[in-house]
Design a protein around this motif. Structure first.
Motif, PDB file in Angstrom:
ATOM      1  N   ILE A 243     -14.723  -9.027  10.234  1.00  0.00           N
ATOM      2  CA  ILE A 243     -15.532  -8.322  11.234  1.00  0.00           C
ATOM      3  C   ILE A 243     -14.538  -7.661  12.174  1.00  0.00           C
ATOM      4  O   ILE A 243     -13.802  -8.328  12.887  1.00  0.00           O
ATOM      5  N   LYS A 244     -14.525  -6.352  12.162  1.00  0.00           N
ATOM      6  CA  LYS A 244     -13.501  -5.616  12.902  1.00  0.00           C
ATOM      7  C   LYS A 244     -14.086  -4.322  13.454  1.00  0.00           C
ATOM      8  O   LYS A 244     -14.737  -3.577  12.725  1.00  0.00           O
ATOM      9  N   ASP A 245     -13.850  -4.087  14.740  1.00  0.00           N
ATOM     10  CA  ASP A 245     -14.264  -2.831  15.371  1.00  0.00           C
ATOM     11  C   ASP A 245     -15.736  -2.527  15.140  1.00  0.00           C
ATOM     12  O   ASP A 245     -16.129  -1.403  14.840  1.00  0.00           O
ATOM     13  N   GLY A 246     -16.570  -3.555  15.243  1.00  0.00           N
ATOM     14  CA  GLY A 246     -18.011  -3.365  15.114  1.00  0.00           C
ATOM     15  C   GLY A 246     -18.510  -3.200  13.695  1.00  0.00           C
ATOM     16  O   GLY A 246     -19.675  -2.812  13.489  1.00  0.00           O
ATOM     17  N   VAL A 247     -17.671  -3.499  12.709  1.00  0.00           N
ATOM     18  CA  VAL A 247     -18.051  -3.355  11.302  1.00  0.00           C
ATOM     19  C   VAL A 247     -17.772  -4.654  10.556  1.00  0.00           C
ATOM     20  O   VAL A 247     -16.683  -5.223  10.670  1.00  0.00           O
ATOM     21  N   ALA A 248     -18.758  -5.112   9.808  1.00  0.00           N
ATOM     22  CA  ALA A 248     -18.585  -6.278   8.939  1.00  0.00           C
ATOM     23  C   ALA A 248     -18.270  -5.778   7.538  1.00  0.00           C
ATOM     24  O   ALA A 248     -19.023  -4.981   6.966  1.00  0.00           O
ATOM     25  N   GLU A 249     -17.148  -6.243   6.991  1.00  0.00           N
ATOM     26  CA  GLU A 249     -16.768  -5.865   5.634  1.00  0.00           C
ATOM     27  C   GLU A 249     -17.289  -6.916   4.670  1.00  0.00           C
ATOM     28  O   GLU A 249     -16.981  -8.105   4.779  1.00  0.00           O
ATOM     29  N   LEU A 250     -18.096  -6.464   3.709  1.00  0.00           N
ATOM     30  CA  LEU A 250     -18.734  -7.351   2.737  1.00  0.00           C
ATOM     31  C   LEU A 250     -18.363  -6.899   1.341  1.00  0.00           C
ATOM     32  O   LEU A 250     -18.212  -5.699   1.081  1.00  0.00           O
ATOM     33  N   VAL A 251     -18.237  -7.842   0.411  1.00  0.00           N
ATOM     34  CA  VAL A 251     -17.861  -7.476  -0.948  1.00  0.00           C
ATOM     35  C   VAL A 251     -18.727  -8.217  -1.953  1.00  0.00           C
ATOM     36  O   VAL A 251     -19.122  -9.371  -1.732  1.00  0.00           O
ATOM     37  N   ARG A 252     -19.081  -7.526  -3.026  1.00  0.00           N
ATOM     38  CA  ARG A 252     -19.752  -8.143  -4.172  1.00  0.00           C
ATOM     39  C   ARG A 252     -18.819  -8.020  -5.360  1.00  0.00           C
ATOM     40  O   ARG A 252     -18.286  -6.937  -5.639  1.00  0.00           O
ATOM     41  N   TYR A 253     -18.640  -9.133  -6.082  1.00  0.00           N
ATOM     42  CA  TYR A 253     -17.677  -9.171  -7.179  1.00  0.00           C
ATOM     43  C   TYR A 253     -18.335  -8.892  -8.524  1.00  0.00           C
ATOM     44  O   TYR A 253     -19.538  -8.766  -8.636  1.00  0.00           O
ATOM     45  N   VAL A 254     -17.478  -8.810  -9.555  1.00  0.00           N
ATOM     46  CA  VAL A 254     -17.830  -8.459 -10.939  1.00  0.00           C
ATOM     47  C   VAL A 254     -18.132  -6.964 -10.984  1.00  0.00           C
ATOM     48  O   VAL A 254     -17.293  -6.171 -11.398  1.00  0.00           O
ATOM     49  N   LYS A 255     -19.342  -6.561 -10.573  1.00  0.00           N
ATOM     50  CA  LYS A 255     -19.565  -5.149 -10.306  1.00  0.00           C
ATOM     51  C   LYS A 255     -19.108  -4.966  -8.869  1.00  0.00           C
ATOM     52  O   LYS A 255     -19.825  -5.318  -7.931  1.00  0.00           O
ATOM     53  N   THR A 256     -17.927  -4.432  -8.681  1.00  0.00           N
ATOM     54  CA  THR A 256     -17.283  -4.516  -7.373  1.00  0.00           C
ATOM     55  C   THR A 256     -17.854  -3.493  -6.399  1.00  0.00           C
ATOM     56  O   THR A 256     -17.604  -2.293  -6.520  1.00  0.00           O
ATOM     57  N   ASP A 257     -18.625  -3.998  -5.439  1.00  0.00           N
ATOM     58  CA  ASP A 257     -19.191  -3.166  -4.387  1.00  0.00           C
ATOM     59  C   ASP A 257     -18.608  -3.592  -3.050  1.00  0.00           C
ATOM     60  O   ASP A 257     -18.530  -4.790  -2.743  1.00  0.00           O
ATOM     61  N   LEU A 258     -18.202  -2.623  -2.243  1.00  0.00           N
ATOM     62  CA  LEU A 258     -17.705  -2.898  -0.898  1.00  0.00           C
ATOM     63  C   LEU A 258     -18.650  -2.242   0.097  1.00  0.00           C
ATOM     64  O   LEU A 258     -18.942  -1.056   0.015  1.00  0.00           O
ATOM     65  N   TRP A 259     -19.105  -3.044   1.061  1.00  0.00           N
ATOM     66  CA  TRP A 259     -20.085  -2.571   2.034  1.00  0.00           C
ATOM     67  C   TRP A 259     -19.483  -2.714   3.425  1.00  0.00           C
ATOM     68  O   TRP A 259     -19.202  -3.828   3.874  1.00  0.00           O
TER      69      TRP A 259
END
Length: 383
Positions: A243-259
């Motif tokens: 959680i940085k600068d008002g943004v939460a970094e989220l990741v989904r694995y296998v089919k790699t999605d970054l949110w």
């Protein structure tokens, strides 16, 4: 992890020390995060009486983030006094008031009866170590729940904020170690929700925590504003990175999605071709993340990915690590050109700064093996 632990428990008494890279790759086929596997394997090896190293609790993130300021880099300087805390017998409780930024946290070990082949984790507790090398007990933080699940703590990227779960409050607490203030989240979380591989992340200002109740499950997580009690639901298929600068970094694995999700919610994920693990936080340029493609894990190579989709991925091979050390996670961006990596060998966890242009690694700090099996480092998603 349950199947892995069952298998390892069956052979731990007879098996020699195994190759950590093999464990990491095999583990990713069983579950989604390399680092949690390594931590589990280390605990099992310790239970078998073998000599092993501490495993950094690093997100597939493992994980981590950092400011471009000297303060954020301070916990990672060479010869950090926090690498040699005082003896266990002299450890006091964490006092109220000002203490100073933390260098890391670690759990005490479970009690192992090798004859009966049992493990008792009821007395496990968290310990925190300041940058100056002072170790404190953290009895107010639940370390294991009644379902024998580890309950995580998290440290902000500058070492100032400590987040933990309070059994008494049935909620998360954020403590500012610099000014001594403390905030208890108004959002209660039942203890039984904390399952295998539960994860916790805290923002630099201590205002937000991201809680993933059970790694690899469909149960949604929560992004909590501990001041107001406002929550944003995190879909169960995603894991928090930072959680940085008002943004939460989220990741989904296998089919790699970054949110890259604003703390207020919204945004859209971006998909990367390939299977990636060990994600870093967003770089200072606001668009680059580092991650390791599964096929590159043994090669000590990571990939710089463009979250805006405008640049082709670039590979960086790390040079200068000990021959038998394996990369187990990413750490803080110390600047726009230097990323922190965590490596593990038989002596413990080592922190390196890696020039993303040349791949050259320089050692910043060493953390010798800890009895509880892993470390929680600043800016790293703890699980």
């Amino acid at each position: 992890m349950t199947r892995l632990r069952r298998a390892l428990n069956g052979v731990a008494e007879e098996a020699p020390m195994v190759d950590l890279a093999d464990l990491a790759l095999a583990g990713h086929r069983r579950r989604r995060r390399v680092t949690a596997l390594l931590a589990a394997a280390t605990v099992v090896t310790v239970a078998a009486g073998a000599t092993t190293a501490a495993v950094a609790s690093i997100r597939s993130d493992g994980v981590a983030a950092a400011r471009q300021t000297e303060a954020a880099a301070a916990p990672l300087r060479s010869h950090d006094a926090a690498a040699t805390p005082q003896p266990e017998a002299a450890v006091p409780d964490l006092p109220g008031g000002r203490v100073g930024p933390l260098a890391y946290a670690y759990p005490t070990p479970c009690e192992v009866d090798r004859e009966r082949k049992t493990v008792d984790c009821a007395a496990v507790e968290w310990r925190v170590v300041t940058r100056s090398g002072t170790t404190y007990r953290l009895p107010q933080a639940l370390a294991f729940n009644d379902r024998a699940r580890r309950v995580p703590v998290a440290i902000s990227r500058d070492g100032r904020m400590l987040a933990y779960y309070s059994r008494h409050a049935q909620a998360h607490v954020v403590r500012d170690l610099v000014d001594g203030s403390e905030v208890t989240s108004p959002v209660t979380v039942k203890e039984e929700r904390i399952g295998i591989g539960s994860m916790l992340v805290v923002s630099d200002d201590g205002r937000h925590v991201a809680f993933d109740p059970r790694e690899g499950s469909k149960e949604p997580g929560l992004l909590i504003d501990v001041r107001t009690g406002k929550t944003v639901r995190i879909p169960g298929k995603y894991e928090p990175v930072s959680i940085k600068d008002g943004v939460a970094e989220l990741v989904r694995y296998v089919k790699t999605d970054l949110w890259l999700m604003p703390v207020t919610g919204g945004g859209r994920p971006v998909r990367f071709a390939g299977t990636y693990i060990i994600f870093s936080e967003l770089a200072p340029d606001g668009r680059t993340v580092a991650a390791v493609e599964m096929k590159d894990f043994r090669k000590r190579r990571f990939t710089l990915l463009d979250t805006a989709g405008g640049r082709a991925p670039r590979k960086v091979t790390v040079r200068g690590l000990p021959e038998k050390a394996g990369v187990i996670g990413t750490g803080p961006w110390r600047s726009g050109s230097e990323l922190t990596l965590f490596a593990l060998d038989a002596k413990g966890t080592h922190v390196y700064g890696v020039d993303i242009g040349t791949g050259r690694a320089r050692r910043l700090a060493d953390h010798p093996g800890k009895p509880g099996g892993f470390l929680v480092l600043p800016g790293v998603a703890s699980g």
